[in-house]
Write a protein that holds these residues in place. Structure first.
Motif, PDB file in Angstrom:
ATOM      1  N   ASP A 154       1.292  -1.024   0.269  1.00 60.51           N
ATOM      2  CA  ASP A 154       0.046   0.102   0.326  1.00 60.51           C
ATOM      3  C   ASP A 154       1.053   1.054  -0.239  1.00 60.51           C
ATOM      4  OD1 ASP A 154      -2.137  -1.554   0.085  1.00 60.51           O
ATOM      5  OD2 ASP A 154      -2.092  -1.763   2.343  1.00 60.51           O
ATOM      6  N   ARG A 155       1.688   1.187  -0.737  1.00 61.36           N
ATOM      7  CA  ARG A 155       2.915   2.233  -0.849  1.00 61.36           C
ATOM      8  C   ARG A 155       3.704   2.413  -0.222  1.00 61.36           C
ATOM      9  NH1 ARG A 155       2.117   3.679  -6.092  1.00 61.36           N
ATOM     10  NH2 ARG A 155       3.778   5.369  -5.309  1.00 61.36           N
ATOM     11  N   ILE A 156       4.208   1.907   1.473  1.00 53.91           N
ATOM     12  CA  ILE A 156       4.295   1.909   2.349  1.00 53.91           C
ATOM     13  C   ILE A 156       5.983   1.066   2.320  1.00 53.91           C
ATOM     14  CG2 ILE A 156       4.816   1.680   4.897  1.00 53.91           C
ATOM     15  CD1 ILE A 156       1.001   2.286   4.785  1.00 53.91           C
ATOM     16  N   ALA A 157       6.443   1.327   2.500  1.00 58.13           N
ATOM     17  CA  ALA A 157       8.327   0.009   2.289  1.00 58.13           C
ATOM     18  C   ALA A 157       8.272   0.389   3.956  1.00 58.13           C
ATOM     19  CB  ALA A 157       8.879   0.893   1.931  1.00 58.13           C
ATOM     20  N   LEU A 158       7.967  -0.966   4.379  1.00 55.25           N
ATOM     21  CA  LEU A 158       8.144  -1.343   6.349  1.00 55.25           C
ATOM     22  C   LEU A 158      10.023  -2.005   6.626  1.00 55.25           C
ATOM     23  CD1 LEU A 158       7.450  -1.530   9.573  1.00 55.25           C
ATOM     24  CD2 LEU A 158       6.309  -3.062   8.743  1.00 55.25           C
ATOM     25  N   VAL A 159      10.460  -1.423   7.041  1.00 54.19           N
ATOM     26  CA  VAL A 159      12.574  -1.862   7.193  1.00 54.19           C
ATOM     27  C   VAL A 159      12.600  -2.241   8.362  1.00 54.19           C
ATOM     28  CG1 VAL A 159      14.782  -0.652   6.708  1.00 54.19           C
ATOM     29  CG2 VAL A 159      12.778  -0.747   5.592  1.00 54.19           C
TER      30      VAL A 159
END
Ligand code: COA
Length: 260
Positions: free
Chosen positions: A12-17
């Protein structure tokens, strides 16, 4: 791409690092810093990502600092380089051109606090604890902490935190402006994602322009302040106190400083 010390998820257009060394409380070693640099460059250039969320693995720590094991061999020259290269990775976050939200899920000490401070927004879990314990190791914060902490909480409070090495709990961090909000640990990622989605729903040209505008006043004094920080960090690395502080931590005993 897969990483040894990071988990990376895109949706959803989020990068979770996620920094993923839970057995070492997600301490930043050379590998983590280099992988973090790679991921940041990748998400910066990825047109499917509008917001980045940075967090730590497990319920206990965001990042408990730079890996103290890797500090012990530093001397003046390598200490200066160590500080400058870490600063460069954290600068990449601050200047990513896309919002980066730190979801601080526990200890954020030393390099962990500095990592959170390089992010644009900080959300903390109720068990989060912030601190700059470097003076106990015979060094000073070397990844931008001497420069960014005062900008966030004011010079007086920054002095107290850095000179005493005392930890600041989540509620105190909220009170002094070090974090934007405190939520229960189980709700932390949900809260970060909700904030990310709110930002994503806005015009991204405006969001990115605003990011640059809000960053602008800090720019040149921060870089000269950080150059000084790296120089002084390197000097600390040539002291006996630094050897004693880091060795004592690894040997699980109290440091005996000789002030030289
Ligand atoms: N670098 C290297 N290893 C670290 C670390 C760091 N910054 N922080 C924690 N660890 C390691 C510990 O050595 C321990 O490893 P081991 O199981 O192989 O002995 C493991 O992570 C768990 O930490 P532990 O100290 O047992 O947990 P705790 O709950 O008793 O204490 C802290 C938690 C965060 C208070 C404590 O780990 C600590 O003080 N860490 C160092 C913080 C610091 O000085 N950071 C700044 C570095 S510049």
């Amino acid at each position: 791409m897969s990483y040894e010390t990071l988990l990376v998820e895109k949706r959803d257009r989020i990068a979770l690092v996620t920094i993923n060394r839970p057995d070492k409380l997600n301490a930043l070693n050379a590998r983590t810093k280099s992988e973090l640099k790679d991921v940041l460059q990748m998400v910066r250039d990825d047109s499917d990502v509008d917001v980045v969320i940075l967090t730590g693995s497990g319920p206990k720590a965001f990042v408990a600092g730079t890996d103290i094991k890797e500090l012990t061999s530093l001397d003046e020259k390598s200490g200066r380089e160590f500080s400058s290269s870490g600063q460069a990775v954290f600068d990449l976050i601050e200047n990513l051109g896309k919002p980066v939200i730190a979801a601080v899920n526990g200890y954020a000490l030393g390099g962990g606090a500095e990592l959170a401070m390089a992010c644009h927004i900080r959300l903390a879990s109720d068990n989060a604890k912030f601190g700059q314990p470097e003076v106990a190791l015979g060094i000073i914060p070397g990844y931008g902490g001497t420069q960014r902490l005062g900008r966030l909480v004011g010079k007086g409070k920054a002095m107290e935190i850095i000179l005493t090495g005392d930890q600041v709990d989540a509620q105190e961090a909220l009170r002094i402006g070090l974090v934007n909000a405190v939520v229960p640990l189980v709700d932390l990622l949900k809260a970060a994602e909700a904030m990310a989605q709110k930002i994503i729903s806005k015009g991204q040209i405006a969001v990115r322009t605003a990011l640059n505008a809000v960053n602008a006043p800090d720019e040149s004094p921060l870089s000269s302040g950080q150059a000084l920080e790296a120089e002084l960090f390197g000097r600390c690395c040539s002291s006996d106190d630094f050897k004693e502080g880091t060795t004592a931590f690894l040997e699980k005993r109290k440091a005996v400083f000789k002030n030289r």
